[in-house]
Design an enzyme around this catalytic site. Sequence first.
Site, mmCIF file in Angstrom:
data_model
loop_
_atom_site.group_PDB
_atom_site.id
_atom_site.type_symbol
_atom_site.label_atom_id
_atom_site.label_comp_id
_atom_site.label_asym_id
_atom_site.label_seq_id
_atom_site.Cartn_x
_atom_site.Cartn_y
_atom_site.Cartn_z
ATOM 1 N N HIS A 135 -2.930 53.343 -32.178
ATOM 2 C CA HIS A 135 -1.977 52.248 -32.382
ATOM 3 C C HIS A 135 -1.752 52.060 -33.878
ATOM 4 O O HIS A 135 -2.523 52.572 -34.696
ATOM 5 C CB HIS A 135 -2.518 50.934 -31.792
ATOM 6 C CG HIS A 135 -3.769 50.469 -32.479
ATOM 7 N ND1 HIS A 135 -5.026 50.733 -31.981
ATOM 8 C CD2 HIS A 135 -3.963 49.794 -33.650
ATOM 9 C CE1 HIS A 135 -5.935 50.233 -32.802
ATOM 10 N NE2 HIS A 135 -5.313 49.656 -33.828
ATOM 11 N N LYS B 17 -5.535 57.365 -34.960
ATOM 12 C CA LYS B 17 -5.462 56.049 -34.340
ATOM 13 C C LYS B 17 -4.510 56.084 -33.152
ATOM 14 O O LYS B 17 -3.527 56.832 -33.139
ATOM 15 C CB LYS B 17 -5.002 54.990 -35.353
ATOM 16 C CG LYS B 17 -6.038 54.694 -36.422
ATOM 17 C CD LYS B 17 -5.722 53.386 -37.125
ATOM 18 C CE LYS B 17 -6.875 52.971 -38.028
ATOM 19 N NZ LYS B 17 -6.671 51.622 -38.590
ATOM 20 N N ARG C 204 -7.484 4.430 -35.815
ATOM 21 C CA ARG C 204 -8.810 3.854 -35.576
ATOM 22 C C ARG C 204 -9.514 3.454 -36.863
ATOM 23 O O ARG C 204 -10.247 2.467 -36.895
ATOM 24 C CB ARG C 204 -9.655 4.826 -34.752
ATOM 25 C CG ARG C 204 -9.095 4.984 -33.337
ATOM 26 C CD ARG C 204 -10.014 5.701 -32.394
ATOM 27 N NE ARG C 204 -9.474 5.630 -31.033
ATOM 28 C CZ ARG C 204 -10.032 6.197 -29.987
ATOM 29 N NH1 ARG C 204 -11.160 6.880 -30.123
ATOM 30 N NH2 ARG C 204 -9.478 6.089 -28.785
ATOM 31 N N GLY D 233 8.446 18.837 -47.781
ATOM 32 C CA GLY D 233 9.597 17.954 -47.650
ATOM 33 C C GLY D 233 9.197 16.537 -47.304
ATOM 34 O O GLY D 233 9.733 15.562 -47.862
ATOM 35 N N SER D 234 8.253 16.404 -46.390
ATOM 36 C CA SER D 234 7.779 15.074 -45.982
ATOM 37 C C SER D 234 7.084 14.356 -47.131
ATOM 38 O O SER D 234 7.259 13.146 -47.332
ATOM 39 C CB SER D 234 6.816 15.216 -44.796
ATOM 40 O OG SER D 234 7.425 15.909 -43.732
ATOM 41 N N GLN E 277 3.122 29.627 -32.157
ATOM 42 C CA GLN E 277 2.178 29.400 -33.255
ATOM 43 C C GLN E 277 2.014 27.919 -33.587
ATOM 44 O O GLN E 277 1.038 27.526 -34.226
ATOM 45 C CB GLN E 277 2.657 30.137 -34.509
ATOM 46 C CG GLN E 277 2.681 31.636 -34.352
ATOM 47 C CD GLN E 277 3.570 32.306 -35.376
ATOM 48 O OE1 GLN E 277 3.131 32.596 -36.492
ATOM 49 N NE2 GLN E 277 4.819 32.548 -35.041
ATOM 50 N N ASP F 58 2.207 26.764 -42.997
ATOM 51 C CA ASP F 58 2.472 27.695 -44.101
ATOM 52 C C ASP F 58 1.389 27.630 -45.178
ATOM 53 O O ASP F 58 1.273 28.536 -46.004
ATOM 54 C CB ASP F 58 3.827 27.395 -44.749
ATOM 55 C CG ASP F 58 4.985 27.843 -43.887
ATOM 56 O OD1 ASP F 58 4.796 28.739 -43.048
ATOM 57 O OD2 ASP F 58 6.091 27.286 -44.042
ATOM 58 N N ARG G 144 8.816 31.431 -43.492
ATOM 59 C CA ARG G 144 10.112 31.736 -44.123
ATOM 60 C C ARG G 144 9.966 32.021 -45.604
ATOM 61 O O ARG G 144 10.586 32.927 -46.131
ATOM 62 C CB ARG G 144 11.075 30.552 -43.924
ATOM 63 C CG ARG G 144 12.159 30.793 -42.905
ATOM 64 C CD ARG G 144 13.283 29.785 -42.999
ATOM 65 N NE ARG G 144 12.904 28.479 -43.486
ATOM 66 C CZ ARG G 144 12.560 27.458 -42.700
ATOM 67 N NH1 ARG G 144 12.534 27.624 -41.394
ATOM 68 N NH2 ARG G 144 12.246 26.294 -43.216
ATOM 69 N N GLU H 167 -2.841 47.463 -39.768
ATOM 70 C CA GLU H 167 -2.684 48.625 -40.637
ATOM 71 C C GLU H 167 -1.804 48.328 -41.845
ATOM 72 O O GLU H 167 -1.857 49.028 -42.860
ATOM 73 C CB GLU H 167 -2.071 49.785 -39.850
ATOM 74 C CG GLU H 167 -3.060 50.609 -39.052
ATOM 75 C CD GLU H 167 -3.711 49.826 -37.920
ATOM 76 O OE1 GLU H 167 -4.958 49.894 -37.799
ATOM 77 O OE2 GLU H 167 -2.996 49.147 -37.151
#
Length: 323
Positions: free
Chosen positions: A215, A213, A25, A104-105, A255, A127, A171, A187
């Site tokens: 968890h 805790k 546009r 890379g692009s 993600q 990343d 990665r 944690e």
Amino acid sequence: MKRIGVLTSGGDNPGLNPCLRAVVRTGISIGLEVMGIHRGYAGLIDGEIDEMDARSVGGIIGRGGTILGTARSPEFYELKGRREALRSLNRFGIDGLVVIGGNGSLTGALELGRMGFPTIGIPSTIDNDVNGTDISIGVDTALNTILDAIDKIKDTASSHNRAFLIETMGRDSGYLALVSGIAGGAELVLIPEVETTFEEICQAIEDAYIRGKTHCIIIVAEGWQPGTQALARQLQERQEELGFSVRVTQLGHVQRGGAASAFDRLLATRLGAAAVHELSAGNGGNMVGWIKSATALTPLEEAIAFEKQINRELCELARIMEK
């Protein structure tokens, strides 16, 4: 310059479609014809190119992924492949190219520029490892997706008195794990850039249990070694002394999907519009990034010179918040 091309290359992420919309546009608004190149550099080599108008990008601002598609292109790494790409650009009368993607692009954009073709890059990678920009397109949405998962997993972890290893993408970069760990109240965060021993991990889990805790959430970047699954096996052998049973959740490609956040939509729109104006003004060979809340140009050579390093202040903040 009368006609420009635009392509999305490398990994997909939320924000690509809003950026495409802005490129098309904005180009039309200043009298340019805009050609959409399908499947990144692979489609450029094969001549998969169509003209786009304002309606071509209507209704896509809220869609994830990329309507042009994306693909890896080993052929483009070879000189022969890049020559074929140039032939396609010339055959379709394209005078300049907007490349939306990661390291890379952007390297591909630089190579075309070195062959004499005007190119401009826009950083787009979850990343967040591209130099010359504080944040890349797609990062904010990916982080919000991870946070939503952390909050939900924390609920079930508390119900069953469990320690969860939640693996994020990354990665080579631990950015997503680090920031989501801080924002999600984890944690412990494990990233490739920081060495953490098995005993330190066990100690963090034991400390969480002793403090009462219900968890223990550990965020693990996929590039952390020896890896999430290997760590899980080791921890499961010591579950009784740790106090928590151990489970693993790999978030994977969820993600990359979903509608872009408000921040990503605005960032993508501003970078896309700025890229067209800069390319039209003869400022090819650069990347349009976002620095200190404004668009900024960085030479492509600098942008891809090395991967951006993790902010050590964030690492220290994560360590403090884990207490």
